[in-house]
Design an enzyme around this catalytic site. Structure first.
Site, PDB file in Angstrom:
ATOM      1  N   GLU A   2       0.832  -1.208   0.000  1.00 40.53           N
ATOM      2  CA  GLU A   2       0.000   0.000   0.000  1.00 40.53           C
ATOM      3  C   GLU A   2       0.868   1.260   0.000  1.00 40.53           C
ATOM      4  O   GLU A   2       0.554   2.242  -0.659  1.00 40.53           O
ATOM      5  CB  GLU A   2      -0.901   0.020   1.243  1.00 40.53           C
ATOM      6  CG  GLU A   2      -1.999  -1.032   1.240  1.00 40.53           C
ATOM      7  CD  GLU A   2      -3.130  -0.682   0.284  1.00 40.53           C
ATOM      8  OE1 GLU A   2      -2.875  -0.587  -0.926  1.00 40.53           O
ATOM      9  OE2 GLU A   2      -4.263  -0.542   0.761  1.00 40.53           O
ATOM     10  N   THR A   5      -5.261   7.141  -5.019  1.00 41.65           N
ATOM     11  CA  THR A   5      -5.372   7.307  -3.562  1.00 41.65           C
ATOM     12  C   THR A   5      -4.512   8.477  -3.089  1.00 41.65           C
ATOM     13  O   THR A   5      -4.942   9.278  -2.254  1.00 41.65           O
ATOM     14  CB  THR A   5      -4.958   5.998  -2.855  1.00 41.65           C
ATOM     15  OG1 THR A   5      -5.843   4.972  -3.299  1.00 41.65           O
ATOM     16  CG2 THR A   5      -5.068   6.109  -1.347  1.00 41.65           C
TER      17      THR A   5
HETATM   18  N1  HSE Z   1      -8.118   4.871   4.233  1.00 38.25           N
HETATM   19  C1  HSE Z   1      -7.576   5.083   2.922  1.00 38.25           C
HETATM   20  C2  HSE Z   1      -8.031   6.430   2.385  1.00 38.25           C
HETATM   21  C3  HSE Z   1      -8.015   3.975   2.039  1.00 38.25           C
HETATM   22  O1  HSE Z   1      -9.190   6.760   2.567  1.00 38.25           O
HETATM   23  O2  HSE Z   1      -7.221   7.133   1.792  1.00 38.25           O
HETATM   24  C4  HSE Z   1      -7.387   3.999   0.678  1.00 38.25           C
HETATM   25  O3  HSE Z   1      -8.113   3.157  -0.158  1.00 38.25           O
END
Ligand code: HSE
Length: 307
Positions: A128, A179
């Site tokens: 990630e 993201t």
């Molecule tokens: N918690 C993370 C965000 C998840 O909202 O950026 C990314 O998929």
């Protein structure tokens, strides 16, 4: 065992009230990852189906997570990885998490399961980090543990109770939102008042999962902090949210970093009615989209076959 194929499911992060904390595992949508032992001690990604992604193990999240894992354990073989992407990158339903968790889970199984799935979360989170710059564990925890998950901190992750009747409807507008870009939109400072309200919602949500109090779960699914910034990326977000709630969903919000939107309902019938309500709105737009209905997948990642 020399080869393993696993199904690594999609997931929903945040669930409105738990940014970077809450996750939920989905059914039916996911990546298939095949890992084979090789004699030479190399790690390789040999094939990727379904999406154009790098096979470089330092760039592909499945390679990055596998590499992080292999640095910590002793093995006397190499591995080749094949990835069949069932989840589009930049969709908000844990595309990178599915691949990052899939490779470490498959390797761990191939070598006789020295670590628990919980122990693998930190390696998957390295994938990630390669994808978005932060080692977020919310999606990978949901994939590896199944059901609803809670990240208290990186090495303290809790699987929560999952009420049987809950079902998700997920609308995926076919636009890609990275993201990292979506995270950059969020204000870094939160007022004390917001902090109190958001903590209250998060605590009540978790309580609702354990008492199976659907009304409380719904009342707590509020996002005062993140949604106002990110919702501008999603066409007709407000209409989708109102239509979902009016159709009977207990809550509706942005799935992870978007652009997917999720609604949570009590029962598959309501989740399917919500699907139709979402379709009615998106059918009037000049934009491709997918909608999925999914129960909560309490088992998480699974083995499809071994050789
Ligand atoms: N918690 C993370 C965000 C998840 O909202 O950026 C990314 O998929």
């Amino acid at each position: 065992m020399n080869e393993i194929k696993v199904f690594s499911p999609a997931s929903i992060a945040n669930l409105s009230c738990g940014y970077d904390i809450l996750g939920a595992c989905l059914d039916g949508i996911g990546d298939e990852i095949t890992v084979r032992k090789t004699k030479n001690k190399e790690l390789k990604i040999t094939k990727i189906f379904g999406q154009k992604l790098s096979k470089n193990i330092k760039k592909n999240v499945a390679g990055v997570s596998a590499n992080a894992f292999l640095k910590d354990i002793k093995v006397d073989c190499g591995f080749e990885i094949e990835i069949k992407k069932g989840i589009k990158p930049g969709s908000g339903i844990g595309s990178s998490a599915a691949s990052a968790a899939g490779s470490v889970f498959a390797i761990n199984e191939l070598i006789g399961k020295p670590l628990s799935n919980k122990d693998l979360i930190k390696y998957a989170a390295e994938g990630e980090k390669a994808a978005c710059g932060s080692a977020i564990s919310d999606n990978v925890a949901a994939v590896l543990l199944g059901g609803f998950t809670f990240v208290r901190e990186k090495n303290d992750i809790i699987k929560l109770n999952s009420p049987i009747g809950l079902a998700f409807t997920i609308l995926h507008p076919q636009i890609e939102v990275k993201t990292s870009d979506s995270r950059a939109l969020i204000k870094k400072i939160v007022s004390l008042e917001m902090m109190v309200k958001q903590s209250a919602n998060l605590g009540a949500f978790v309580s609702g999962l354990y008492t199976e109090d659907y009304e409380l779960i719904g009342r707590s699914m509020k996002d005062l902090v993140i949604e106002p910034f990110r919702s501008i990326l999603i066409p007709k977000f407000k209409q989708i949210k109102s239509a979902s709630i009016n159709t009977g969903a207990i809550g509706c919000g942005i799935s992870g970093s978007g652009p997917s939107v999720f609604a949570l309902s009590k029962g598959l019938t309501t989740a399917k009615n919500v699907e139709n309500a979402m379709k009615k709105i998106y059918d009037n737009l000049d934009l491709d989209y997918d909608v999925h209905v999914s129960r909560v997948n309490d088992k998480g990642i699974k083995i499809i076959k071994t050789l």
